[in-house]
Design a protein around this motif. Structure first.
Motif, PDB file in Angstrom:
ATOM      1  N   LEU A   1      27.220  50.201  70.194  1.00 14.20           N
ATOM      2  CA  LEU A   1      28.624  50.536  70.408  1.00 14.20           C
ATOM      3  C   LEU A   1      29.207  50.939  69.058  1.00 14.20           C
ATOM      4  CD1 LEU A   1      30.932  50.599  72.547  1.00 14.20           C
ATOM      5  CD2 LEU A   1      31.597  48.347  71.673  1.00 14.20           C
ATOM      6  N   GLN A   2      29.513  52.217  68.932  1.00 13.76           N
ATOM      7  CA  GLN A   2      30.156  52.719  67.730  1.00 13.76           C
ATOM      8  C   GLN A   2      31.665  52.644  67.933  1.00 13.76           C
ATOM      9  OE1 GLN A   2      28.875  53.780  64.711  1.00 13.76           O
ATOM     10  NE2 GLN A   2      31.021  53.922  64.070  1.00 13.76           N
ATOM     11  N   MET A   3      32.335  51.935  67.045  1.00 15.85           N
ATOM     12  CA  MET A   3      33.769  51.721  67.184  1.00 15.85           C
ATOM     13  C   MET A   3      34.488  52.359  66.013  1.00 15.85           C
ATOM     14  SD  MET A   3      33.660  47.718  68.405  1.00 15.85           S
ATOM     15  CE  MET A   3      32.703  47.189  66.992  1.00 15.85           C
ATOM     16  N   ASN A   4      35.317  53.344  66.310  1.00 18.03           N
ATOM     17  CA  ASN A   4      36.098  54.049  65.292  1.00 18.03           C
ATOM     18  C   ASN A   4      37.587  53.796  65.514  1.00 18.03           C
ATOM     19  OD1 ASN A   4      33.677  55.180  64.307  1.00 18.03           O
ATOM     20  ND2 ASN A   4      33.843  56.910  65.710  1.00 18.03           N
ATOM     21  N   SER A   5      38.359  54.094  64.492  1.00 15.88           N
ATOM     22  CA  SER A   5      39.819  53.936  64.576  1.00 15.88           C
ATOM     23  C   SER A   5      40.193  52.566  65.123  1.00 15.88           C
ATOM     24  CB  SER A   5      40.423  55.037  65.458  1.00 15.88           C
ATOM     25  OG  SER A   5      40.095  56.317  64.960  1.00 15.88           O
ATOM     26  N   LEU A   6      39.579  51.559  64.572  1.00 16.12           N
ATOM     27  CA  LEU A   6      39.776  50.201  65.083  1.00 16.12           C
ATOM     28  C   LEU A   6      41.201  49.718  64.872  1.00 16.12           C
ATOM     29  CD1 LEU A   6      36.343  48.743  64.045  1.00 16.12           C
ATOM     30  CD2 LEU A   6      37.322  48.582  66.348  1.00 16.12           C
ATOM     31  N   LYS A   7      41.665  48.931  65.829  1.00 15.26           N
ATOM     32  CA  LYS A   7      43.016  48.393  65.807  1.00 15.26           C
ATOM     33  C   LYS A   7      42.946  46.863  65.819  1.00 15.26           C
ATOM     34  CE  LYS A   7      44.565  52.226  68.735  1.00 15.26           C
ATOM     35  NZ  LYS A   7      45.225  52.586  70.016  1.00 15.26           N
ATOM     36  N   PRO A   8      43.982  46.202  65.351  1.00 14.25           N
ATOM     37  CA  PRO A   8      43.975  44.731  65.384  1.00 14.25           C
ATOM     38  C   PRO A   8      43.730  44.176  66.774  1.00 14.25           C
ATOM     39  CG  PRO A   8      45.723  45.506  63.952  1.00 14.25           C
ATOM     40  CD  PRO A   8      45.154  46.728  64.612  1.00 14.25           C
ATOM     41  N   GLU A   9      44.188  44.872  67.791  1.00 15.76           N
ATOM     42  CA  GLU A   9      43.993  44.400  69.161  1.00 15.76           C
ATOM     43  C   GLU A   9      42.550  44.528  69.637  1.00 15.76           C
ATOM     44  OE1 GLU A   9      46.336  46.549  68.088  1.00 15.76           O
ATOM     45  OE2 GLU A   9      46.684  48.153  69.563  1.00 15.76           O
ATOM     46  N   ASP A  10      41.693  45.133  68.854  1.00 18.20           N
ATOM     47  CA  ASP A  10      40.268  45.182  69.171  1.00 18.20           C
ATOM     48  C   ASP A  10      39.555  43.907  68.716  1.00 18.20           C
ATOM     49  OD1 ASP A  10      40.333  48.628  68.239  1.00 18.20           O
ATOM     50  OD2 ASP A  10      40.249  47.823  70.279  1.00 18.20           O
ATOM     51  N   THR A  11      40.261  43.071  68.001  1.00 19.42           N
ATOM     52  CA  THR A  11      39.681  41.822  67.523  1.00 19.42           C
ATOM     53  C   THR A  11      39.248  40.950  68.696  1.00 19.42           C
ATOM     54  OG1 THR A  11      40.958  41.814  65.468  1.00 19.42           O
ATOM     55  CG2 THR A  11      40.142  39.687  66.259  1.00 19.42           C
ATOM     56  N   ALA A  12      37.983  40.568  68.685  1.00 18.86           N
ATOM     57  CA  ALA A  12      37.434  39.775  69.792  1.00 18.86           C
ATOM     58  C   ALA A  12      35.984  39.435  69.477  1.00 18.86           C
ATOM     59  CB  ALA A  12      37.500  40.551  71.099  1.00 18.86           C
ATOM     60  N   VAL A  13      35.412  38.583  70.305  1.00 23.94           N
ATOM     61  CA  VAL A  13      33.973  38.393  70.297  1.00 23.94           C
ATOM     62  C   VAL A  13      33.388  39.410  71.266  1.00 23.94           C
ATOM     63  CG1 VAL A  13      32.058  36.821  70.755  1.00 23.94           C
ATOM     64  CG2 VAL A  13      34.192  35.947  69.756  1.00 23.94           C
ATOM     65  N   TYR A  14      32.434  40.177  70.799  1.00 23.72           N
ATOM     66  CA  TYR A  14      31.822  41.224  71.606  1.00 23.72           C
ATOM     67  C   TYR A  14      30.460  40.733  72.125  1.00 23.72           C
ATOM     68  CZ  TYR A  14      35.408  44.573  70.376  1.00 23.72           C
ATOM     69  OH  TYR A  14      36.612  45.232  70.265  1.00 23.72           O
ATOM     70  N   TYR A  15      30.290  40.866  73.436  1.00 23.03           N
ATOM     71  CA  TYR A  15      29.078  40.390  74.098  1.00 23.03           C
ATOM     72  C   TYR A  15      28.283  41.552  74.664  1.00 23.03           C
ATOM     73  CZ  TYR A  15      31.330  35.797  73.986  1.00 23.03           C
ATOM     74  OH  TYR A  15      31.944  34.635  73.591  1.00 23.03           O
ATOM     75  N   CYS A  16      27.004  41.524  74.408  1.00 26.78           N
ATOM     76  CA  CYS A  16      26.094  42.489  74.996  1.00 26.78           C
ATOM     77  C   CYS A  16      25.735  42.031  76.408  1.00 26.78           C
ATOM     78  CB  CYS A  16      24.838  42.578  74.140  1.00 26.78           C
ATOM     79  SG  CYS A  16      23.574  43.702  74.753  1.00 26.78           S
ATOM     80  N   HIS A  17      25.589  42.983  77.311  1.00 33.66           N
ATOM     81  CA  HIS A  17      25.260  42.685  78.703  1.00 33.66           C
ATOM     82  C   HIS A  17      24.143  43.607  79.179  1.00 33.66           C
ATOM     83  CE1 HIS A  17      25.856  43.917  82.989  1.00 33.66           C
ATOM     84  NE2 HIS A  17      25.729  42.617  83.143  1.00 33.66           N
ATOM     85  N   ALA A  18      23.278  43.058  79.997  1.00 33.30           N
ATOM     86  CA  ALA A  18      22.232  43.876  80.611  1.00 33.30           C
ATOM     87  C   ALA A  18      21.991  43.397  82.038  1.00 33.30           C
ATOM     88  CB  ALA A  18      20.940  43.795  79.807  1.00 33.30           C
TER      89      ALA A  18
END
Length: 121
Positions: free
Chosen positions: A80-97
């Motif tokens: 997951l390429q994340m650009n133009s990040l914002k404070p509201e993107d702050t989180a724990v990111y979980y991979c799913h399959a």
């Protein structure tokens, strides 16, 4: 028997970029859908983006145009390429399959341990 291991994440300033990666290992026949979810403090886990085995993608509205999901089916990885990040993107990111295991022959959902992404100045 199936493991999802994330890497990447960290602290970035608003407007910055970050990339998170996930590799799936274990004994399974095929992976149908791979994706990323996130959970911010006090909020429910939400879908960020997912990608099918055929390459079709879906993004939550708030990240469209900023995030890009990609997968390498030969290596069983999803990024997951994340650009133009914002404070509201702050989180724990979980991979799913979602995959079919050799042991059970069932299609089940599997999750990584999560990686913290913090967007702050």
């Amino acid at each position: 028997q199936v493991q999802l291991v994330e890497s990447g994440g960290g602290l970035v300033q608003p407007g910055g970029s970050l990339r998170v990666s996930c590799v799936v290992s274990g004994r399974f026949f095929s992976i149908y859908v791979m994706g990323w979810y996130r959970q911010a403090p006090g909020k429910q886990r939400e879908l960020v983006a997912h990608i099918s085995s055929g390459g079709s993608t879906n993004y939550t509205e708030s990240v469209k145009g900023r995030f890009t999901i990609s997968r390498d089916s030969a290596k069983n990885t999803v990024d997951l390429q994340m650009n133009s990040l914002k404070p509201e993107d702050t989180a724990v990111y979980y991979c799913h399959a979602r995959l079919r295991t050799i042991a059970t022959l069932r299609i089940d959902d599997y999750w990584g341990q999560g990686t913290q992404v913090t967007v702050s100045s």
